[in-house]
Motif scaffolding. Structure first.
Motif, PDB file in Angstrom:
ATOM      1  N   PHE A 143       0.833  -1.201   0.000  1.00  0.00           N
ATOM      2  CA  PHE A 143       0.000   0.000   0.000  1.00  0.00           C
ATOM      3  C   PHE A 143       0.876   1.262   0.000  1.00  0.00           C
ATOM      4  CE2 PHE A 143      -3.399  -2.822   1.583  1.00  0.00           C
ATOM      5  CZ  PHE A 143      -4.430  -2.413   0.748  1.00  0.00           C
ATOM      6  N   ALA A 146       2.177   1.626  -3.555  1.00  0.00           N
ATOM      7  CA  ALA A 146       1.160   2.062  -4.521  1.00  0.00           C
ATOM      8  C   ALA A 146       0.854   3.541  -4.371  1.00  0.00           C
ATOM      9  CB  ALA A 146      -0.109   1.231  -4.337  1.00  0.00           C
ATOM     10  N   ALA A 147       0.672   3.990  -3.136  1.00  0.00           N
ATOM     11  CA  ALA A 147       0.294   5.387  -2.902  1.00  0.00           C
ATOM     12  C   ALA A 147       1.340   6.351  -3.435  1.00  0.00           C
ATOM     13  CB  ALA A 147       0.073   5.612  -1.401  1.00  0.00           C
ATOM     14  N   SER A 248      -1.191   1.858 -10.162  1.00  0.00           N
ATOM     15  CA  SER A 248      -2.521   1.236 -10.168  1.00  0.00           C
ATOM     16  C   SER A 248      -2.416  -0.276 -10.059  1.00  0.00           C
ATOM     17  CB  SER A 248      -3.267   1.619 -11.457  1.00  0.00           C
ATOM     18  OG  SER A 248      -3.423   3.023 -11.554  1.00  0.00           O
ATOM     19  N   LEU A 251      -1.529  -1.199  -6.526  1.00  0.00           N
ATOM     20  CA  LEU A 251      -2.689  -1.028  -5.659  1.00  0.00           C
ATOM     21  C   LEU A 251      -3.630  -2.225  -5.760  1.00  0.00           C
ATOM     22  CD1 LEU A 251      -4.247   0.786  -3.704  1.00  0.00           C
ATOM     23  CD2 LEU A 251      -5.341   1.853  -5.703  1.00  0.00           C
TER      24      LEU A 251
END
Length: 499
Positions: A143, A146-147, A248, A251
């Motif tokens: 996470f 991804a962020a 993306s 994520l």
């Protein structure tokens, strides 16, 4: 076998279980012999040794279940993400240089930020995972990646982009340390080869990024000779599209991890914390879920006593210090640890030297290795190079299980072939030679990398595995930082180089 029985072996039986050796099974009055290993736990902590035998036997009794295959898949996704993001910022570096210009003309700032982030992530997660367990990194690190990959794609300047690269690299560095550890600590001995084969996911990440680069960088990037004055944002969206797409994808994978894998603390880590009831619960639940035999009783573990130092807090000085001292507990283990640390440091330095320094060296000798300037050809060749890397882990996965090569033989073979090819690379003269030899180097180096990624956690003692692996990767990143700096400042046109 009834639930009250404990597996028994004759004194001349030999069982190979990673990281634990010559361990007496006092419950049966027999001795389980582990020859040719580097760490005799029974001399340091006999209680842990005896319990580890019971747990290893229980995992072997349960065998390979769909849960372990899911771990192979989703930890493999973590491997793929690590390589995908490392390559992502490397691909973006030239385009970012052309659009913003480097604050320091000599230093490849994006590459340096990536190495610093990877070092920080490996140090944080590696040095804490033996204290807090492996579960948190598994659930959260992707996470983080991804962020900040998605945020990185929208950055308006060189410094801000480099900062995002450092942060998402820190997430990748932590995830990378624990992927192999998580898988290994749930595997029966019959399937430990999967830790080596898991490096196929590393090559998959490279390949995905290479194909995305071919699509985006060749069509949405400024020419290779552009400068900040001639490379406006509107004509240089390729590296941004690459980051948005990669972010993306990461994520989606991070959400899939939470939805499809109910991650537990690994039984071997729980054992080192003297949490016998949780160890038994995890294994019993695994056996019940997949209708597998399970004969280990909780009292079989509890009767052995307490693991050394577990009466102290996990954050106590003695236990924190022990995670490092435990890597050098015996002379063979100390020798093995030092050699592995040296390997990780050297390959960390060699990789950026190969990518940063050699092009300048070849150019200084008049080698036309890139051919006519073309974004399409550049990124097509890059994709070919990364696809060729898929063959390395497959070869490694086969060789490590043969008596002729094994782990150490495969490491030596991969290193030897890579060395010969890299020496040969200094003599290439044409674009075709560049593509062919560099693709062969990628495949050969992945034989080496795939093996060392698996061999490292296998030879480290369970109680200190994440700390040891983290230390290896920290030294790897220190070598990477030095490699970037040497490659940035070295003069490829010196008389010495021309000689």
């Amino acid at each position: 076998m009834s639930g009250s029985e404990v597996p028994k072996l004759d004194t001349d039986d030999e069982i190979k279980v990673t990281g634990e050796v010559n361990q007496p099974d006092t419950s049966s009055g027999k001795t389980i012999i582990f020859n040719n290993e580097v760490y005799d736990t029974s001399r340091v902590d006999p209680v842990l040794a005896e319990k580890m035998v019971l747990v290893n036997n229980a995992i072997d009794e349960i065998g390979m279940t769909p849960f372990q295959w899911k771990l192979f898949l989703f930890n493999g996704f973590g491997y793929a993400v690590d390589s995908l993001l490392i390559v992502c910022n490397a691909i973006a570096q030239p385009a970012v240089d052309r659009e913003f210009g480097r604050p320091n003309k000599k230093i490849a700032g994006v590459a340096l930020a990536s190495q610093i982030g990877l070092l920080a992530g490996a140090a944080f997660w590696g040095f804490t995972a033996d204290i807090i367990g492996r579960k948190l990194a598994f659930n959260s690190s992707l996470f983080v990646c991804a962020a900040f990959v998605l945020i990185g794609g929208g950055m308006p300047g060189y410094i801000s982009f480099s900062a995002m690269v450092a942060i998402y690299s820190a997430g990748a560095g932590g995830n990378y340390v624990l992927d192999a550890t998580n898988l290994l600590e749930f595997l029966p001995v019959t399937h430990t080869w999967l830790v080596t084969f898991m490096s196929i996911w590393w090559a998959v990440g490279y390949t995905i990024t290479g194909l995305l680069a071919w699509a985006f960088m060749s069509n949405f990037s400024c020419p290779s000779d552009a400068t900040p004055a001639t490379c406006p944002r509107s004509e240089n969206w390729g590296w941004r599209y690459l980051h948005f797409t990669a972010g993306s994808l990461v994520l989606v994978l991070s959400v899939a991890r939470l939805l499809f894998v109910r991650m537990k603390h690994t039984p071997r880590w729980l054992l080192t914390q003297n949490r016998d009831a949780e160890v038994h619960s995890v294994l019993e639940d695994l056996a019940r879920t997949y209708n597998r035999p399970f004969s280990l009783r909780l009292e079989d573990l509890e009767v052995k006593g307490k693991v050394l130092h577990t009466e102290n807090s996990r954050w106590s000085a003695i236990r924190l210090r022990k995670h490092f001292e435990g890597l050098f507990e015996t002379r063979p283990l100390a020798y093995s640890t030092v050699v592995i640390l040296a390997n990780w440091f050297v390959i960390g330095m060699v990789s950026p030297l190969y990518s940063v320094f050699l092009p300048y060296y070849l150019a200084s000798r008049g080698a036309n290795v890139r051919g006519p300037p073309s974004n399409y050809i550049t990124w097509r060749n890059y994709a070919i190079n990364k696809v060729s890397g898929l063959f390395g882990p497959i070869i490694a996965g086969v060789l490590v299980e043969t008596k002729l090569f094994g782990r150490r033989g495969t490491l030596a073979l991969g290193a030897l072939i890579t060395m010969v090819l890299q020496f040969g690379y200094t003599q290439i003269k044409t674009p075709a030679q560049n593509v062919g030899v560099s693709a062969a180097i990628t495949a050969a180096s992945n034989i080496y990398y795939g093996t060392i990624y698996a061999y490292t956690p296998e030879i480290l003692p369970s109680a200190h595995r994440a700390t040891g692996y983290g230390l290896c990767v920290v030294l790897n990143r220190v070598g990477g930082i030095l490699g970037v700096l040497v490659g940035s400042y070295a003069n490829g046109e010196t008389k010495c180089m021309r000689a």
